[in-house]
Design an enzyme around this catalytic site. Structure first.
Site, PDB file in Angstrom:
ATOM      1  N   HIS A 113     -14.711  96.527   4.641  1.00  8.29           N
ATOM      2  CA  HIS A 113     -14.799  95.592   3.505  1.00  8.29           C
ATOM      3  C   HIS A 113     -16.133  95.776   2.786  1.00  8.29           C
ATOM      4  O   HIS A 113     -16.196  95.865   1.561  1.00  8.29           O
ATOM      5  CB  HIS A 113     -14.636  94.158   4.028  1.00  8.29           C
ATOM      6  CG  HIS A 113     -15.096  93.093   3.080  1.00  8.29           C
ATOM      7  ND1 HIS A 113     -16.433  92.800   2.870  1.00  8.29           N
ATOM      8  CD2 HIS A 113     -14.404  92.248   2.276  1.00  8.29           C
ATOM      9  CE1 HIS A 113     -16.537  91.840   1.976  1.00  8.29           C
ATOM     10  NE2 HIS A 113     -15.321  91.484   1.604  1.00  8.29           N
ATOM     11  N   ASN A 114     -17.216  95.860   3.550  1.00 13.71           N
ATOM     12  CA  ASN A 114     -18.541  95.997   2.934  1.00 13.71           C
ATOM     13  C   ASN A 114     -18.691  97.357   2.259  1.00 13.71           C
ATOM     14  O   ASN A 114     -19.298  97.454   1.189  1.00 13.71           O
ATOM     15  CB  ASN A 114     -19.639  95.809   3.981  1.00 13.71           C
ATOM     16  CG  ASN A 114     -19.825  94.354   4.362  1.00 13.71           C
ATOM     17  OD1 ASN A 114     -18.916  93.552   4.210  1.00 13.71           O
ATOM     18  ND2 ASN A 114     -20.982  94.007   4.865  1.00 13.71           N
ATOM     19  N   SER A 122     -16.840  86.907   5.494  1.00 16.68           N
ATOM     20  CA  SER A 122     -17.302  87.359   4.185  1.00 16.68           C
ATOM     21  C   SER A 122     -17.302  86.223   3.177  1.00 16.68           C
ATOM     22  O   SER A 122     -16.470  85.320   3.247  1.00 16.68           O
ATOM     23  CB  SER A 122     -16.406  88.480   3.659  1.00 16.68           C
ATOM     24  OG  SER A 122     -16.815  88.809   2.343  1.00 16.68           O
ATOM     25  N   LYS A 137     -14.445  94.315   8.777  1.00  8.67           N
ATOM     26  CA  LYS A 137     -15.516  93.745   7.940  1.00  8.67           C
ATOM     27  C   LYS A 137     -16.435  94.857   7.433  1.00  8.67           C
ATOM     28  O   LYS A 137     -16.895  94.844   6.284  1.00  8.67           O
ATOM     29  CB  LYS A 137     -16.307  92.692   8.727  1.00  8.67           C
ATOM     30  CG  LYS A 137     -17.545  92.152   7.997  1.00  8.67           C
ATOM     31  CD  LYS A 137     -17.164  91.339   6.794  1.00  8.67           C
ATOM     32  CE  LYS A 137     -18.215  90.817   5.871  1.00  8.67           C
ATOM     33  NZ  LYS A 137     -19.590  90.793   6.105  1.00  8.67           N
ATOM     34  N   GLU A 148     -17.011  97.097  -0.915  1.00  6.75           N
ATOM     35  CA  GLU A 148     -17.845  96.262  -1.797  1.00  6.75           C
ATOM     36  C   GLU A 148     -18.944  97.122  -2.445  1.00  6.75           C
ATOM     37  O   GLU A 148     -19.217  96.988  -3.647  1.00  6.75           O
ATOM     38  CB  GLU A 148     -18.447  95.137  -0.957  1.00  6.75           C
ATOM     39  CG  GLU A 148     -19.301  94.160  -1.716  1.00  6.75           C
ATOM     40  CD  GLU A 148     -19.920  93.118  -0.767  1.00  6.75           C
ATOM     41  OE1 GLU A 148     -19.278  92.713   0.220  1.00  6.75           O
ATOM     42  OE2 GLU A 148     -21.063  92.720  -1.025  1.00  6.75           O
TER      43      GLU A 148
HETATM   44  P1  NBP Z   1     -30.149  85.867   9.571  1.00  8.68           P
HETATM   45  O1  NBP Z   1     -29.415  87.144   9.712  1.00  8.68           O
HETATM   46  O2  NBP Z   1     -31.340  85.813   8.705  1.00  8.68           O
HETATM   47  O3  NBP Z   1     -30.572  85.360  11.045  1.00  8.68           O
HETATM   48  C1  NBP Z   1     -31.378  84.215  11.238  1.00  8.68           C
HETATM   49  C2  NBP Z   1     -30.902  83.412  12.436  1.00  8.68           C
HETATM   50  O4  NBP Z   1     -30.956  84.216  13.632  1.00  8.68           O
HETATM   51  C3  NBP Z   1     -31.813  82.212  12.679  1.00  8.68           C
HETATM   52  O5  NBP Z   1     -31.024  81.136  13.101  1.00  8.68           O
HETATM   53  C4  NBP Z   1     -32.727  82.719  13.774  1.00  8.68           C
HETATM   54  O6  NBP Z   1     -33.310  81.691  14.537  1.00  8.68           O
HETATM   55  C5  NBP Z   1     -31.746  83.494  14.592  1.00  8.68           C
HETATM   56  N1  NBP Z   1     -32.350  84.415  15.569  1.00  8.68           N
HETATM   57  C6  NBP Z   1     -33.074  85.532  15.380  1.00  8.68           C
HETATM   58 BR1  NBP Z   1     -33.593  86.206  13.771  1.00  8.68          BR
HETATM   59  N2  NBP Z   1     -33.450  86.130  16.520  1.00  8.68           N
HETATM   60  C7  NBP Z   1     -32.953  85.346  17.477  1.00  8.68           C
HETATM   61  C8  NBP Z   1     -33.013  85.419  18.883  1.00  8.68           C
HETATM   62  N3  NBP Z   1     -33.610  86.423  19.501  1.00  8.68           N
HETATM   63  N4  NBP Z   1     -32.430  84.432  19.586  1.00  8.68           N
HETATM   64  C9  NBP Z   1     -31.802  83.419  18.955  1.00  8.68           C
HETATM   65  N5  NBP Z   1     -31.690  83.304  17.623  1.00  8.68           N
HETATM   66  C10 NBP Z   1     -32.280  84.250  16.893  1.00  8.68           C
HETATM   67  O7  NBP Z   1     -29.152  84.680   9.131  1.00  8.68           O
HETATM   68  P2  NBP Z   1     -27.979  84.673   8.024  1.00  8.68           P
HETATM   69  O8  NBP Z   1     -28.401  85.295   6.760  1.00  8.68           O
HETATM   70  O9  NBP Z   1     -27.466  83.274   8.029  1.00  8.68           O
HETATM   71  O10 NBP Z   1     -26.859  85.620   8.661  1.00  8.68           O
HETATM   72  C11 NBP Z   1     -26.276  85.396   9.929  1.00  8.68           C
HETATM   73  C12 NBP Z   1     -25.317  86.535  10.231  1.00  8.68           C
HETATM   74  O11 NBP Z   1     -24.285  86.548   9.248  1.00  8.68           O
HETATM   75  C13 NBP Z   1     -25.965  87.930  10.159  1.00  8.68           C
HETATM   76  O12 NBP Z   1     -25.368  88.769  11.087  1.00  8.68           O
HETATM   77  C14 NBP Z   1     -25.635  88.405   8.764  1.00  8.68           C
HETATM   78  O13 NBP Z   1     -25.623  89.814   8.668  1.00  8.68           O
HETATM   79  C15 NBP Z   1     -24.244  87.815   8.593  1.00  8.68           C
HETATM   80  N6  NBP Z   1     -23.834  87.594   7.200  1.00  8.68           N
HETATM   81  C16 NBP Z   1     -24.733  87.112   6.307  1.00  8.68           C
HETATM   82  C17 NBP Z   1     -24.328  86.889   4.992  1.00  8.68           C
HETATM   83  C18 NBP Z   1     -25.289  86.332   3.985  1.00  8.68           C
HETATM   84  O14 NBP Z   1     -24.896  86.222   2.799  1.00  8.68           O
HETATM   85  N7  NBP Z   1     -26.497  85.934   4.372  1.00  8.68           N
HETATM   86  C19 NBP Z   1     -23.007  87.146   4.617  1.00  8.68           C
HETATM   87  C20 NBP Z   1     -22.101  87.580   5.575  1.00  8.68           C
HETATM   88  C21 NBP Z   1     -22.526  87.817   6.865  1.00  8.68           C
HETATM   89  P3  NBP Z   1     -34.777  81.132  14.160  1.00  8.68           P
HETATM   90  O15 NBP Z   1     -34.570  80.077  13.120  1.00  8.68           O
HETATM   91  O16 NBP Z   1     -35.275  80.576  15.444  1.00  8.68           O
HETATM   92  O17 NBP Z   1     -35.598  82.289  13.664  1.00  8.68           O
END
Ligand code: NBP
Length: 435
Positions: free
Chosen positions: A186-187, A129, A183, A190
């Site tokens: 937590h959400n 988080s 987690k 939130e």
């Molecule tokens: P995203 O949730 O937007 O995911 C994008 C990533 O997943 C890219 O690296 C993409 O690769 C990869 N990907 C996908 Br889409 N499909 C794939 C597949 N079939 N095989 C391999 N890679 C694949 O990224 P994020 O916002 O950084 O979040 C990552 C995780 O963390 C998620 O579970 C999210 O819920 C969680 N999270 C996010 C936040 C936040 O603030 N964003 C906070 C806390 C937790 P590509 O570049 O090749 O498309």
């Protein structure tokens, strides 16, 4: 390719990139891989001089890691996690550790844990988080999985986590899906916090306060017992002006909120376990109603509310809303913790509720001063039936309830929607009803 990097990360979107930079900055060498290779190449090129190694194939990525390999997935939750696991499986060796740091549903984590352990691998479902900034500077981390993985992962997790009073904001939550479950709660909490802040805003706005005046109120609350990241950034958001029109940005933003699923999962889990989380429920439903913008617009000219405006001394209203917000927040946490306690007991996870509140004090979105009191409550009484019954919180609730009632009554009288504050009060009054 070297074969001794300390840590590997797959998925270089916003969370993955920032986590990698955090891990590297703590003295670990990191291998990175992303499905789309150009993202990997660009990321490594942007950070010369760092102990980062980009791999364009998964085989090269796995070969670059010291054993037992520690491979963290930061890909989109759901099918992508399974897809990456399938690709990794033939490349990994016994005892290697796969960590899923995304927002996975805890039942998926349990399924993956069983699958990978049958293959001789170790799986950690870790809630992370704090968004982008937390990932870079220090998140709150909620790792589940077998205890043996905690010993291996602890040096990395403790090095990259946020710190409060010298303590890292990470503990081993429990086996299987416990980390992702916590987690999820937590959400849900939130969501409750954010909705309660929205209701406080709606009340102050109905009393005719400007955004700057409201920002001052939130700033002053942030200096007291409501101190928290969300209150702090609310003040900041209220002060933001649109550079073109000069108007407050909050007045220009479309009033529709979406949701990514964790709030809904929390509601489903509460229903399955017959635990009341009415505040969190109200928060999720408020988002649903907010998203029905065109229906609300159509109804606004046909369905009537009371006449007149909120006519209360502003200073007094601010004090009353403070009490309603604080008391409702306590109820929201009481409900979330009750759900965690219930599930923890049912699953035999051995959840340390005080410890969990402790690691939420830093790094994460719900970080707040009052979490320290929650830790103290469970340290003083590990068998505490409900947060409301811990002496500190009983005192606050007893002291706030008059103002809280007045706020809910005022809101009802004026037709201002306060679903989370009133649900919290309903819970409080029902829970304390002997007959
Ligand atoms: P995203 O949730 O937007 O995911 C994008 C990533 O997943 C890219 O690296 C993409 O690769 C990869 N990907 C996908 Br889409 N499909 C794939 C597949 N079939 N095989 C391999 N890679 C694949 O990224 P994020 O916002 O950084 O979040 C990552 C995780 O963390 C998620 O579970 C999210 O819920 C969680 N999270 C996010 C936040 C936040 O603030 N964003 C906070 C806390 C937790 P590509 O570049 O090749 O498309």
């Amino acid at each position: 390719m070297t074969a001794n990097n300390d840590f590997g990360l797959i998925g270089l979107a916003v969370m993955g990139q920032n986590l990698v930079l955090n891990v590297e900055s703590r003295g670990f060498s990191v291998s990175v891989y992303n499905r789309s290779s150009e993202v990997t190449e660009a990321f490594v090129a942007r950070h010369p001089g760092k102990r980062l190694q980009g791999a364009l194939t998964l085989a090269d990525f796995v070969a670059s890691l010291a054993r037992p390999r520690k491979v963290m997935l930061m890909v989109k939750a759901g099918a992508p996690v399974d897809a990456v696991i399938e690709q990794l499986l033939p490349l990994l060796d016994k005892d290697d550790i796969v960590i899923d740091g995304g927002n996975s549903l805890y039942t998926d984590t349990e399924r993956r844990d069983a699958y990978l352990s049958a293959e001789g691998l170790r799986f950690v479902g870790a809630g992370v988080s704090g968004g982008e900034e937390g990932a870079r500077k220090g998140p709150s981390i909620m790792p589940g999985g077998p205890a043996s993985t905690w010993e291996v992962m602890k040096p990395v997790f403790e090095a990259i986590a946020a710190r409060v009073d010298g303590q890292p904001c990470v503990i081993h939550i429990g086996p299987g899906g416990a980390g992702h479950y916590v987690k999820m709660i937590h959400n849900g909490i939130e969501y409750g916090d954010m909705q309660l802040i929205c209701e406080a805003y709606a009340l102050l706005r109905a009393a005719g306060m400007s955004t700057d005046e409201m920002a001052d109120v939130f700033d002053s609350w942030n200096d007291g017992d409501l101190q928290s990241y969300l209150i702090q950034i609310t003040a900041k958001a209220l002060r933001q002006r649109d550079p073109v029109s000069g108007q407050p940005v909050v007045d220009l933003i479309l009033d529709k909120a979406g949701q990514k699923g964790t709030g809904q999962w929390t509601l489903i889990n509460a229903a399955e376990n017959a635990v009341v989380i009415s505040t969190i429920n109200a928060a999720v439903e408020a988002r649903v109603l907010s998203s029905m913008k065109s229906a609300r617009l159509a109804a606004s000219s046909r369905l009537q509310g009371p006449a007149g405006a909120l006519d209360v001394d502003r200073k007094r209203l601010v004090a009353l809303v403070h009490d309603a917000l604080y008391a409702s927040k306590i109820i929201s946490y009481a409900q979330g913790l009750d759900l965690m306690r219930t599930m923890g007991e049912k699953k035999g996870w051995g959840l340390d509720l005080g410890g969990i509140a402790g690691i939420w004090r830093g790094g994460c979105i719900i970080r707040a001063r009052f979490l320290g009191h929650i830790t103290e409550a469970w340290r003083a009484d590990a068998g505490l039936a409900n947060l409301m019954l811990a002496p500190f919180f009983t005192r606050v609730l007893n002291g706030s309830q008059a103002g809280w009632r007045e706020v809910v009554a005022l809101a009802v009288g004026q037709g201002i929607a306060v679903p989370a504050m009133s649900a919290s009060l309903g819970y409080y009054d029902s829970y304390r009803c002997a007959r």
